[in-house]
Design a protein around this motif. Structure first.
Motif, PDB file in Angstrom:
ATOM      1  N   UNK A 204      -3.234  -0.597  10.011  1.00 12.96           N
ATOM      2  CA  UNK A 204      -2.971  -2.038   9.971  1.00 12.96           C
ATOM      3  C   UNK A 204      -3.637  -2.630   8.731  1.00 12.96           C
ATOM      4  N   UNK A 205      -2.975  -3.654   8.206  1.00 13.77           N
ATOM      5  CA  UNK A 205      -3.351  -4.196   6.890  1.00 13.77           C
ATOM      6  C   UNK A 205      -4.431  -5.268   7.027  1.00 13.77           C
ATOM      7  N   UNK A 206      -5.442  -5.202   6.171  1.00 15.38           N
ATOM      8  CA  UNK A 206      -6.409  -6.302   6.055  1.00 15.38           C
ATOM      9  C   UNK A 206      -6.884  -6.378   4.606  1.00 15.38           C
ATOM     10  N   UNK A 207      -7.991  -7.091   4.357  1.00 14.41           N
ATOM     11  CA  UNK A 207      -8.416  -7.334   2.970  1.00 14.41           C
ATOM     12  C   UNK A 207      -8.759  -6.049   2.227  1.00 14.41           C
ATOM     13  N   UNK A 208      -9.025  -4.948   2.958  1.00 18.57           N
ATOM     14  CA  UNK A 208      -9.337  -3.716   2.238  1.00 18.57           C
ATOM     15  C   UNK A 208      -8.466  -2.525   2.646  1.00 18.57           C
ATOM     16  N   UNK A 209      -7.368  -2.769   3.405  1.00 20.75           N
ATOM     17  CA  UNK A 209      -6.471  -1.664   3.785  1.00 20.75           C
ATOM     18  C   UNK A 209      -5.009  -2.015   3.538  1.00 20.75           C
ATOM     19  N   UNK A 210      -4.306  -1.079   2.912  1.00 15.92           N
ATOM     20  CA  UNK A 210      -2.854  -1.180   2.738  1.00 15.92           C
ATOM     21  C   UNK A 210      -2.251   0.084   3.331  1.00 15.92           C
TER      22      UNK A 210
END
Ligand code: 2NL
Length: 344
Positions: A204-210
């Protein structure tokens, strides 16, 4: 024959209105004089009415005079109006003047995405150190992505929560290691190669994961390769990327495809090691994973681990770009926002 009173008045009006038109300061002022003299309810119209009261022998003379005055005033009006229009046009031509002989601005040059820039810099560095740059498929077999890398059948990385599986049993590569596996299959040692590219993780995407990101892996296989060689190449790599001397440290780290395996940290150059938000107050920032290639991995790809050994490493290009430019949200890098991209 004597002039009638009306004749006198017509002459006086003509002289007065002509003079006022000629000295009018604006189109509006000029128009006001015209309405006053020549308008439907103007002075001349009034005189026209009064002609009916004149004796028939006086009427013809006054009529001629009236028409002549009307014509003279109309001409004076047009002349003055024309001079206003000419002045206005001259002012506009002056204000809107363009030098058509100047060279055109030309197309605005674009620039490479910062991830592409850093990838190309690292490729150039490794080419200068005798490495090949290899490419490979983004849709991979389970064998090349997991089995050949000594990753156990029940390893959690193989879960659908971490890996995008395709319905035919293939998958989107989760690292560029399979490119290196293909390199080992194809080329004989001694071997030096790097494999940059796009990889995919079901996160899942957040400020440090794509779910889609870029990494570069590399390996060197030769006789008697040691951790000292590994450290030298990693230090050279980080020096190139950050354009300064960096202090590194190795911690033990586990990856099934290397033994021993390490996590390599650099001393935080934001705070100089004293502790800040970037290094989470530890003074060190994790940069890459590396180690000596697991003999099982060499053997699986047809390289005799009794004769050859090597080091390998892997690092995320996104992380490197964020560190280099102090970018805090990973999503900016894929946003396509020109205000962001034009800074590079
Ligand atoms: C990380 C860690 C690593 C490798 C990648 C590798 C590839 C082959 C054999 C052995 Cl074919 N090793 N790659 C080794 C150690 C670490 O990556 O954190 N990557 C982002």
């Amino acid at each position: 024959m004597f002039d009638s009173m009306l004749d006198e008045q017509i002459r006086a009006l003509q002289a007065d209105a002509c003079a006022r038109m000629e000295s009018a300061k604006s189109l509006e002022e000029l128009e006001a004089v015209r309405v006053e003299a020549l308008g439907r309810k103007g002075v001349l119209a009034q005189f026209s009415k009064e002609m009916g009261k004149l004796a028939p022998e006086e009427r013809a003379g006054a009529g001629k005079l009236l028409n002549a005055a009307k014509q003279a005033l109309e001409e004076a009006f047009e002349r003055r109006k024309h001079s206003f229009e000419e002045a206005k046009l001259a002012a506009r031509l002056d204000a809107e003047w363009v030098d058509l002989t100047l060279p055109a601005a030309g197309p605005r040059p674009g620039s490479l995405h910062p991830i592409t820039q850093i990838q190309m810099e690292i490729e150039d560095l490794f080419v200068s150190l005798g490495f090949m740059v290899l490419d490979g498929p983004e849709v991979e077999t389970e064998y090349h992505n997991f089995d050949a890398l000594n990753i156990p059948r029940d390893h959690p990385a193989r879960d659908t929560q971490d890996t995008f599986w395709l319905t035919d049993g293939n998958l989107l590569r989760t690292h560029t290691s399979p490119v290196q596996v293909r390199g080992m299959e194809r080329f004989k040692p001694p071997l030096r190669m790097v494999a940059p590219g796009r990889v995919f993780r079901n996160e899942s995407i957040d400020a440090s994961h794509e779910h889609t990101f870029y990494q570069i892996e590399g390996m060197m296989i030769d006789h008697d390769v040691s951790v000292a060689h590994l450290l030298y190449f990693m230090q050279t790599l980080l020096h190139e990327v950050f354009r300064r001397d960096v202090k590194v440290r190795l911690r033990p780290g586990f990856f099934p495809f290397v033994e021993p395996g390490f996590e390599l940290d650099i001393q935080c150059f934001i705070c100089g090691g004293s502790g800040c938000a970037v290094c989470k107050h530890s003074g060190w920032v994790e940069q890459l994973g590396c180690g000596l290639v697991n003999p099982n991995v060499l053997r699986t790809s047809g390289i005799d681990p009794e004769e050859w050994n090597g080091f390998a490493f892997g690092l995320g290009l996104t992380r490197l770009v964020m560190m280099r430019y102090g970018i805090e949200d990973i999503r900016l890098l894929q946003s396509g926002d020109l205000r962001f991209l034009q800074q590079f």
